[in-house]
Design a protein around this motif. Structure first.
Motif, PDB file in Angstrom:
ATOM      1  N   SER A 318       0.851  -1.196   0.000  1.00  0.00           N
ATOM      2  CA  SER A 318       0.000   0.000   0.000  1.00  0.00           C
ATOM      3  C   SER A 318       0.880   1.236   0.000  1.00  0.00           C
ATOM      4  O   SER A 318       2.004   1.218   0.516  1.00  0.00           O
ATOM      5  CB  SER A 318      -0.945  -0.001   1.201  1.00  0.00           C
ATOM      6  OG  SER A 318      -0.204   0.070   2.415  1.00  0.00           O
ATOM      7  N   LYS A 320       0.532   5.923  -0.337  1.00  0.00           N
ATOM      8  CA  LYS A 320      -0.356   7.088  -0.284  1.00  0.00           C
ATOM      9  C   LYS A 320      -0.095   7.996  -1.477  1.00  0.00           C
ATOM     10  O   LYS A 320       1.058   8.241  -1.853  1.00  0.00           O
ATOM     11  CB  LYS A 320      -0.158   7.847   1.026  1.00  0.00           C
ATOM     12  CG  LYS A 320      -0.643   7.062   2.245  1.00  0.00           C
ATOM     13  CD  LYS A 320      -0.481   7.839   3.538  1.00  0.00           C
ATOM     14  CE  LYS A 320      -1.006   7.017   4.715  1.00  0.00           C
ATOM     15  NZ  LYS A 320      -0.878   7.740   5.998  1.00  0.00           N
ATOM     16  N   THR A 323      -4.563  13.338  -4.373  1.00  0.00           N
ATOM     17  CA  THR A 323      -5.631  13.426  -5.367  1.00  0.00           C
ATOM     18  C   THR A 323      -5.554  14.761  -6.101  1.00  0.00           C
ATOM     19  O   THR A 323      -4.728  15.634  -5.792  1.00  0.00           O
ATOM     20  CB  THR A 323      -6.995  13.281  -4.682  1.00  0.00           C
ATOM     21  OG1 THR A 323      -7.166  14.375  -3.757  1.00  0.00           O
ATOM     22  CG2 THR A 323      -7.067  11.958  -3.915  1.00  0.00           C
ATOM     23  N   LYS A 327      -5.738  16.113  -1.708  1.00  0.00           N
ATOM     24  CA  LYS A 327      -6.094  15.344  -0.517  1.00  0.00           C
ATOM     25  C   LYS A 327      -5.367  13.991  -0.561  1.00  0.00           C
ATOM     26  O   LYS A 327      -4.974  13.494  -1.629  1.00  0.00           O
ATOM     27  CB  LYS A 327      -7.610  15.107  -0.459  1.00  0.00           C
ATOM     28  CG  LYS A 327      -8.433  16.379  -0.396  1.00  0.00           C
ATOM     29  CD  LYS A 327      -8.246  17.091   0.920  1.00  0.00           C
ATOM     30  CE  LYS A 327      -9.074  18.359   1.004  1.00  0.00           C
ATOM     31  NZ  LYS A 327     -10.524  18.108   0.950  1.00  0.00           N
ATOM     32  N   VAL A 328      -5.188  13.407   0.616  1.00  0.00           N
ATOM     33  CA  VAL A 328      -4.452  12.138   0.715  1.00  0.00           C
ATOM     34  C   VAL A 328      -5.407  10.966   0.496  1.00  0.00           C
ATOM     35  O   VAL A 328      -6.529  10.961   1.020  1.00  0.00           O
ATOM     36  CB  VAL A 328      -3.780  12.016   2.095  1.00  0.00           C
ATOM     37  CG1 VAL A 328      -3.084  10.663   2.232  1.00  0.00           C
ATOM     38  CG2 VAL A 328      -2.772  13.138   2.284  1.00  0.00           C
ATOM     39  N   GLU A 329      -4.957   9.972  -0.280  1.00  0.00           N
ATOM     40  CA  GLU A 329      -5.696   8.719  -0.419  1.00  0.00           C
ATOM     41  C   GLU A 329      -4.703   7.552  -0.416  1.00  0.00           C
ATOM     42  O   GLU A 329      -3.587   7.684  -0.913  1.00  0.00           O
ATOM     43  CB  GLU A 329      -6.531   8.687  -1.693  1.00  0.00           C
ATOM     44  CG  GLU A 329      -5.735   8.593  -2.976  1.00  0.00           C
ATOM     45  CD  GLU A 329      -6.618   8.337  -4.184  1.00  0.00           C
ATOM     46  OE1 GLU A 329      -7.845   8.298  -4.022  1.00  0.00           O
ATOM     47  OE2 GLU A 329      -6.068   8.184  -5.307  1.00  0.00           O
ATOM     48  N   THR A 330      -5.115   6.426   0.142  1.00  0.00           N
ATOM     49  CA  THR A 330      -4.277   5.226   0.205  1.00  0.00           C
ATOM     50  C   THR A 330      -4.735   4.230  -0.845  1.00  0.00           C
ATOM     51  O   THR A 330      -5.939   3.971  -0.980  1.00  0.00           O
ATOM     52  CB  THR A 330      -4.349   4.579   1.598  1.00  0.00           C
ATOM     53  OG1 THR A 330      -3.887   5.521   2.578  1.00  0.00           O
ATOM     54  CG2 THR A 330      -3.475   3.325   1.659  1.00  0.00           C
ATOM     55  N   ARG A 331      -3.766   3.673  -1.579  1.00  0.00           N
ATOM     56  CA  ARG A 331      -4.080   2.645  -2.576  1.00  0.00           C
ATOM     57  C   ARG A 331      -3.354   1.355  -2.203  1.00  0.00           C
ATOM     58  O   ARG A 331      -2.202   1.386  -1.744  1.00  0.00           O
ATOM     59  CB  ARG A 331      -3.643   3.088  -3.973  1.00  0.00           C
ATOM     60  CG  ARG A 331      -4.308   4.369  -4.441  1.00  0.00           C
ATOM     61  CD  ARG A 331      -3.869   4.738  -5.849  1.00  0.00           C
ATOM     62  NE  ARG A 331      -4.264   6.096  -6.200  1.00  0.00           N
ATOM     63  CZ  ARG A 331      -3.956   6.693  -7.361  1.00  0.00           C
ATOM     64  NH1 ARG A 331      -3.242   6.033  -8.272  1.00  0.00           N
ATOM     65  NH2 ARG A 331      -4.343   7.932  -7.594  1.00  0.00           N
ATOM     66  N   GLY A 364      -3.463  11.248   7.528  1.00  0.00           N
ATOM     67  CA  GLY A 364      -4.391  10.191   7.168  1.00  0.00           C
ATOM     68  C   GLY A 364      -5.130  10.521   5.893  1.00  0.00           C
ATOM     69  O   GLY A 364      -4.996  11.613   5.316  1.00  0.00           O
ATOM     70  N   ASP A 365      -5.934   9.574   5.452  1.00  0.00           N
ATOM     71  CA  ASP A 365      -6.717   9.787   4.241  1.00  0.00           C
ATOM     72  C   ASP A 365      -7.650  10.976   4.406  1.00  0.00           C
ATOM     73  O   ASP A 365      -8.259  11.184   5.473  1.00  0.00           O
ATOM     74  CB  ASP A 365      -7.534   8.530   3.924  1.00  0.00           C
ATOM     75  CG  ASP A 365      -6.681   7.408   3.376  1.00  0.00           C
ATOM     76  OD1 ASP A 365      -5.447   7.608   3.298  1.00  0.00           O
ATOM     77  OD2 ASP A 365      -7.222   6.341   3.037  1.00  0.00           O
ATOM     78  N   GLY A 366      -7.756  11.764   3.334  1.00  0.00           N
ATOM     79  CA  GLY A 366      -8.618  12.931   3.337  1.00  0.00           C
ATOM     80  C   GLY A 366      -7.956  14.196   3.816  1.00  0.00           C
ATOM     81  O   GLY A 366      -8.530  15.280   3.671  1.00  0.00           O
TER      82      GLY A 366
END
Length: 393
Positions: A318, A320, A323, A327-331, A364-366
């Motif tokens: 995984s 980060k 976007t 904004k942060v998103e984890t894949r 963190g995400d978002g």
């Protein structure tokens, strides 16, 4: 008294109003908090090398235990222990007086046997002329047998001389190939016997040197499938192999595949690969543990530096990303392969995506972030791109 009653509520209302204003200011300050800066790498799909990191152990290119082939006392040790010797160089000298005497006896026996041939040949020639005029057929046949016996005696004497000479030569114990010796197990004056159990010394050729690597049968099946499907380009049999030594330094020479066992261990599920490296300075010694990086081919995909990736309980990679609205998103990636100090993925990423490589540990995400373009060098360090001064032409 009345004035006191009026002043107290007025002061209380003023205090409540001030607290309300401060709360609103604090909320406004929190909302206006600047986005956290993070270093990002812009992703681009290209052909990347696929590497497997395997444990290995160094093995001498040639190894032999030196043993005597004749009996006798050691008269001389002609090499320095732990030194390099050349093929044919004398290592030990066994007392050869007895063997030299045996050679002399065999030479004399050969000369004696050779002397009888001319007379036997002349006798046979004479009977050939007289076989029909005075000599009997039996006398002729006997003369022929005598000559054959004399010739056989000569051949037997030659064989005895050859055997005696071989034993004499074996009193000089020579190096069968170029190599490095170990400690001698005998001293001058010690009695040794032919083909004894204890070796006199061990000779090893360590230039070139073998590296025996261990890989799992699962990796072998995946590699074959990748080649068969066309995802992996290149021939693993011609793969370049680099080494990391025990102290963490990289060996400055590249090796090649020498062979791979066509059998898998029933107990460990692994198979052995043997690589070969030049070792002129004897930096690699037999028995050393190493880590080998084997480049098995190239595959088209995206690189995720190891510093930017983590793995979950299922072993999935995984990372980060930032976007379009910062904004942060984890894949999460179900499959990934090793490519040097990076992971290579083929799905879940597009050209132009921004991977966070530094500053993501506490977000963190978002979360809103401020991306700063950077690169990751060969040592795994993040290097930010220099800012362009838009005011300058």
């Amino acid at each position: 008294m009345i004035l006191r009653k009026l002043v107290l509520p007025l002061l209380l209302a003023t205090a409540l109003s001030a607290c309300s204003d401060q709360g609103q200011q604090s909320a406004g300050t929190a909302q206006q908090k600047p986005a956290s800066p993070v270093s990002v790498v812009v992703m681009k799909k290209t052909d990347r090398p696929i590497t497997n990191v395997l444990p290995g152990r160094a093995v001498a290119f040639q190894t032999t235990e030196i043993r005597p082939r004749v009996n006798g006392a050691i008269n001389e040790i002609a090499f320095k222990e732990g030194s390099e010797v050349k093929a044919g160089e004398v290592l030990y000298q066994i007392d050869d007086d007895t063997y030299a005497a045996t050679v002399a006896q065999a030479q004399a026996a050969l000369q004696k046997a050779q002397v009888s041939i001319p007379s036997a040949q002349a006798n046979l020639t004479r009977y050939e002329r007289l076989v029909n005029s005075g000599a009997t057929q039996i006398e002729y046949e006997n003369a022929k047998v005598t000559l054959l016996q004399a010739e056989a005696d000569v051949e037997a004497a030659k064989a005895a001389l050859n055997a005696a000479q071989i034993d004499l030569d074996f009193t000089k114990i020579r190096a069968p190939f170029d190599g490095v010796t170990t400690i001698s197990t005998v001293s001058i004056g010690n009695i040794v016997t032919a083909n004894q159990t204890t070796a006199l010394t061990t000779l090893r050729n360590i230039d070139p040197i073998y590296i025996d690597l261990i890989d799992s049968s699962t990796n072998l099946l995946e590699l074959r499938a990748a080649v068969a499907s066309g995802r992996l380009h290149g021939d693993p049999r011609t793969a370049d192999i680099s080494l990391m030594l025990e102290d963490g330094t990289k060996y400055d020479r590249t090796g090649k595949l020498n062979m791979a066992e066509l059998a898998v261990s029933e107990t460990t599920g692994t198979y052995q690969i043997r690589a070969i490296f030049e070792n002129p300075d004897h930096i690699i010694l037999p028995g050393m543990y190493v880590r080998a990086s084997v480049t098995v081919g190239t595959e088209n995909g995206y690189l995720i530096p190891q510093r930017a990736g983590t793995r979950n309980a299922r072993g999935e990679l995984s990372a980060k990303f930032v976007t379009a609205d910062n904004k942060v998103e984890t894949r999460t990636f179900s499959t990934s392969k090793s490519s040097g100090n990076n992971w290579l993925v083929t799905d879940g990423v597009n050209d132009g995506d921004r991977l966070i490589v530094d500053g993501f540990q506490w977000i963190g995400d978002g979360a809103a972030v401020q991306p700063v373009e950077a690169t990751v060098n060969d040592q795994g360090f993040v290097v930010e791109q220099p800012k362009v001064d838009e005011a300058k032409p």
